[in-house]
Design a protein around this motif. Sequence first.
Motif, mmCIF file in Angstrom:
data_model
loop_
_atom_site.group_PDB
_atom_site.id
_atom_site.type_symbol
_atom_site.label_atom_id
_atom_site.label_comp_id
_atom_site.label_asym_id
_atom_site.label_seq_id
_atom_site.Cartn_x
_atom_site.Cartn_y
_atom_site.Cartn_z
ATOM 1 N N GLY A 20 28.238 32.690 36.820
ATOM 2 C CA GLY A 20 28.640 32.692 38.218
ATOM 3 C C GLY A 20 30.138 32.671 38.421
ATOM 4 O O GLY A 20 30.921 32.913 37.488
ATOM 5 N N ASN A 21 30.545 32.355 39.623
ATOM 6 C CA ASN A 21 31.947 32.368 40.020
ATOM 7 C C ASN A 21 32.793 31.433 39.148
ATOM 8 O O ASN A 21 33.692 31.872 38.422
ATOM 9 N N ARG A 45 19.798 34.849 34.307
ATOM 10 C CA ARG A 45 19.893 36.239 33.852
ATOM 11 C C ARG A 45 21.124 36.374 32.961
ATOM 12 O O ARG A 45 22.233 36.069 33.392
ATOM 13 N N ILE A 46 20.941 36.834 31.766
ATOM 14 C CA ILE A 46 22.029 36.890 30.789
ATOM 15 C C ILE A 46 22.860 38.157 30.997
ATOM 16 O O ILE A 46 22.307 39.266 31.057
ATOM 17 N N PHE A 187 39.088 36.995 42.894
ATOM 18 C CA PHE A 187 38.924 38.423 43.172
ATOM 19 C C PHE A 187 37.527 38.921 42.803
ATOM 20 O O PHE A 187 36.859 39.584 43.600
ATOM 21 N N VAL A 188 37.057 38.575 41.599
ATOM 22 C CA VAL A 188 35.789 39.140 41.130
ATOM 23 C C VAL A 188 34.564 38.515 41.805
ATOM 24 O O VAL A 188 33.446 38.972 41.612
ATOM 25 N N ALA A 189 34.781 37.460 42.613
ATOM 26 C CA ALA A 189 33.659 36.836 43.321
ATOM 27 C C ALA A 189 33.427 37.454 44.691
ATOM 28 O O ALA A 189 32.438 37.117 45.359
ATOM 29 N N PRO A 340 25.106 39.588 36.238
ATOM 30 C CA PRO A 340 24.157 39.917 37.311
ATOM 31 C C PRO A 340 24.497 39.234 38.630
ATOM 32 O O PRO A 340 24.181 39.751 39.700
ATOM 33 N N VAL A 341 25.157 38.080 38.569
ATOM 34 C CA VAL A 341 25.533 37.353 39.780
ATOM 35 C C VAL A 341 26.706 38.021 40.490
ATOM 36 O O VAL A 341 26.747 38.090 41.723
#
Length: 366
Positions: A20-21, A45-46, A187-189, A340-341
């Motif tokens: 996650g974030n 989820r990997i 940024f990527v979140a 996946p998140v």
Amino acid sequence: MTDTTRSALPRRIVVTGASGNVGTALLRRLAAHDPRPDIVAIARRIPPARDPYAGARWCSVDLADPDAAARLRPVMAGADAVVHLAWGFQPSHRRDYLGRVALDGTRAVTTAAAGAGVAHIVHMSSGAVYSRGSYGREVDETWSTDGVPSCTYSVDKVRAERFLDEFETDPGAPLLTRFRPGFIGQFVAGNGLERYVLPELVPSAITDHLPVLPMDRSLAVPAVHSDDVADAIVAALEQRVAGPFNLASPAPVRADDFAEPFGCPIVPLPHRVLSIVAEATWRLRLQPVEGGWIDLAYNTPLLDCTRAARELGWTPHHTGPDAWAETVRGMRSRAGTDSPVLHPRTARQRMAALVERGPIDHRIPS
């Protein structure tokens, strides 16, 4: 004053919610550490074995499952510390599932860690646990933690902390560190956040063309960058300091800061009206965010982070407005990672998920 001299980072660290974030930021931070620790990453989820996820050994566990604790215990065998980041934000209409992830998941992680002989647990709580009554003013870690009852997220964070209050009274319990951050962004979140708050039928490009933004000008939200949260976690792991710690930039996100990245004017509207509208449209299944999130934004106090500075030597490198603006830039540029998140979804992918599994506020994540 507490000695903030760094000691060695634990040799083996288990991280839940590692895709996650905050988990992504923490993996980046740990990968840069010399020597690099052995990381066991847990997620439902990997992600693909690409940076920053390639350096960890992954294990797939859904913390909402009844057998989660039994599955976690052998994974945690031999670990020196566990960082519990996993949490659920959607499906917002599946209160049962979110409750299992929050409370049952926290119980599974902590009891498995204790059973495996782990010495230190770091739990990611939230400033959302703090009670109403000091909006726009800073509170320290002694402020009442009854949360905002109308917000499911706040209620679940409080429930998790109540469990931890009992858990740490056991003489054999691991050392427990709790972090209570404000809004966490990077940024990527951005794309992941957008997916949680926009209905699938609404195109992502709408964030590029907002004509106005209705909001209450009293907004003052504590915020912190994901990288700064990762730094605090590493400091806690190195120094093994127990207790709660607030995390936020000294500069909160105010109304103008919130609107500025969207480049549109504010239309003043009382937050109670915003909450009523959000709750009504959520109940009508028109959008995935319950009105309690508006209540939370206008009731969570600002955070006094003196203890983190004094006992962890923690200083944020990003302001709250900068963390928010960076997140919005990520949202508008469809940024993300291979997780996946956080992986960006095209309009076609979002529609396919809607048709195959229903709206995000109803479907159990797979």
